[in-house]
Design a protein around this motif. Structure first.
Motif, PDB file in Angstrom:
ATOM      1  N   HIS A 164       0.857  -1.018  -0.075  1.00 53.06           N
ATOM      2  CA  HIS A 164      -0.018   0.063  -0.352  1.00 53.06           C
ATOM      3  C   HIS A 164       0.607   1.239   0.119  1.00 53.06           C
ATOM      4  N   PRO A 165       0.501   2.313  -0.942  1.00 51.00           N
ATOM      5  CA  PRO A 165       1.338   3.234  -1.012  1.00 51.00           C
ATOM      6  C   PRO A 165       1.617   4.225   0.335  1.00 51.00           C
ATOM      7  N   VAL A 166       0.964   4.227   0.805  1.00 53.78           N
ATOM      8  CA  VAL A 166       1.163   5.339   2.469  1.00 53.78           C
ATOM      9  C   VAL A 166       1.149   4.356   3.891  1.00 53.78           C
ATOM     10  N   PHE A 167       0.526   3.006   3.621  1.00 46.66           N
ATOM     11  CA  PHE A 167       0.396   2.243   5.730  1.00 46.66           C
ATOM     12  C   PHE A 167       1.336   1.413   5.612  1.00 46.66           C
ATOM     13  N   GLY A 168       1.994   0.931   6.793  1.00 46.01           N
ATOM     14  CA  GLY A 168       2.472  -0.612   6.265  1.00 46.01           C
ATOM     15  C   GLY A 168       4.135  -0.188   6.266  1.00 46.01           C
ATOM     16  N   LYS A 169       4.714   1.125   6.007  1.00 43.83           N
ATOM     17  CA  LYS A 169       6.393   0.504   5.226  1.00 43.83           C
ATOM     18  C   LYS A 169       7.092   0.332   6.703  1.00 43.83           C
ATOM     19  N   ARG A 170       7.584   0.271   8.054  1.00 41.55           N
ATOM     20  CA  ARG A 170       7.714   0.215   9.125  1.00 41.55           C
ATOM     21  C   ARG A 170       7.735  -1.360   9.171  1.00 41.55           C
ATOM     22  N   ARG A 171       6.733  -1.524   9.357  1.00 42.74           N
ATOM     23  CA  ARG A 171       6.400  -2.936   9.384  1.00 42.74           C
ATOM     24  C   ARG A 171       7.219  -3.891   8.934  1.00 42.74           C
ATOM     25  N   PHE A 172       6.808  -3.484   7.614  1.00 44.56           N
ATOM     26  CA  PHE A 172       7.277  -4.377   5.993  1.00 44.56           C
ATOM     27  C   PHE A 172       8.758  -4.247   6.067  1.00 44.56           C
ATOM     28  N   LYS A 173       9.493  -3.743   6.260  1.00 45.19           N
ATOM     29  CA  LYS A 173      11.150  -3.611   7.025  1.00 45.19           C
ATOM     30  C   LYS A 173      11.116  -4.149   7.973  1.00 45.19           C
ATOM     31  N   ASN A 174      10.544  -4.070   8.756  1.00 51.34           N
ATOM     32  CA  ASN A 174      11.115  -4.884   9.639  1.00 51.34           C
ATOM     33  C   ASN A 174      10.870  -6.765   9.912  1.00 51.34           C
ATOM     34  N   ALA A 175       9.624  -7.303   9.184  1.00 55.17           N
ATOM     35  CA  ALA A 175       9.363  -8.020   8.901  1.00 55.17           C
ATOM     36  C   ALA A 175      10.097  -8.712   8.259  1.00 55.17           C
ATOM     37  N   LEU A 176      10.834  -8.122   7.165  1.00 49.90           N
ATOM     38  CA  LEU A 176      11.923  -8.707   6.261  1.00 49.90           C
ATOM     39  C   LEU A 176      13.379  -8.921   6.874  1.00 49.90           C
ATOM     40  N   ILE A 177      13.585  -7.568   7.873  1.00 55.38           N
ATOM     41  CA  ILE A 177      14.233  -7.829   8.772  1.00 55.38           C
ATOM     42  C   ILE A 177      14.668  -8.940  10.194  1.00 55.38           C
ATOM     43  N   GLU A 178      13.957  -9.081   9.974  1.00 54.79           N
ATOM     44  CA  GLU A 178      13.226 -10.659  10.841  1.00 54.79           C
ATOM     45  C   GLU A 178      13.551 -11.692  10.215  1.00 54.79           C
ATOM     46  N   PHE A 179      12.770 -11.990   8.626  1.00 55.49           N
ATOM     47  CA  PHE A 179      12.754 -13.332   8.586  1.00 55.49           C
ATOM     48  C   PHE A 179      13.812 -13.118   7.706  1.00 55.49           C
ATOM     49  N   PHE A 180      14.550 -12.465   7.158  1.00 50.85           N
ATOM     50  CA  PHE A 180      15.622 -12.632   6.232  1.00 50.85           C
ATOM     51  C   PHE A 180      17.051 -12.625   6.952  1.00 50.85           C
TER      52      PHE A 180
END
Length: 213
Positions: A164-180
């Motif tokens: 989504h162009p507005v919501f969830g950017k920080r959560r997205f980055k944190n999830a990537l860092i945790e998964f990888f």
């Protein structure tokens, strides 16, 4: 106040998307859980089931995650692959297969849209041009995608976030860092914002090429 109203409108718009469904039957191949292969035409319904028929006029069969393992729908320009996956122990959801490296890592998406489109066709609302949001090569215009990952060959997936162009950017980055967490090279690129949220396929390819032994 204006910013608050805009945020609420965008949030409500995102939550009101319906998952990708096709208004007409398309050429398809289904792989059932009992090993049978069905070739004919299929349509995805708005409750994430699949209606199948051998050809126009033939009796319709209904399938869901209990009977259907995976299927392909053939558009004019490309093939869309779908399967069912479990999110955190909940009932399986229908997802499009974006990347599959069997035994290694797999990427799936639940795709949402405001208007109804069909593979290889044109939008039902011409005011919304193809190319808005994410456009599949088949001509299906998508407004937003939720991305899911798993490693190995498991049936359960982890939600990474949405584009989504507005919501969830920080959560997205944190999830990537945790998964990888096993891939410092990729984490560094994520922290430096070298990948956008619409480059999940590139992220998975980078992991396979640079981090997975």
């Amino acid at each position: 106040m204006k910013k608050l109203i805009l945020s609420l409108v965008l949030l409500l718009g995102f939550n009101s998307y319906a998952q990708l469904n096709f208004s007409s039957y398309e050429k398809a191949t289904l792989k059932l859980r009992n090993g049978d292969i069905l070739i004919g035409e299929a349509r995805i319904t708005d409750d994430e089931k699949v209606n199948f028929r051998k050809s126009k006029g033939n009796k319709k069969q209904k399938h869901n995650y209990r009977t259907l393992e995976s299927f392909r729908i053939y558009g004019e320009k490309d093939t869309l692959r779908f399967t069912y996956k479990i999110i955190a122990g909940k009932e399986p959801r229908l997802m499009r297969v974006l990347r599959e490296y069997p035994g290694r890592i797999n990427l799936y998406a639940i795709e949402y849209f405001n208007n109804t489109f069909r593979p290889g066709g044109t939008p039902t609302n011409p005011a919304v041009p193809l190319g808005e949001g994410v456009s599949l090569s088949t001509g299906v215009a998508v407004n937003a995608s939720e991305y899911y990952l798993n490693k190995g060959n498991g049936f359960e997936v982890v939600k990474i976030g949405n584009d989504h162009p507005v919501f969830g950017k920080r959560r997205f980055k944190n999830a990537l860092i945790e998964f990888f967490e096993d891939c410092p090279k990729l984490i560094e690129k994520v922290e430096e914002n070298e990948f956008s949220r619409r480059e999940m396929e590139a992220i998975v390819d980078f992991y396979i090429t640079n981090c997975h032994s």
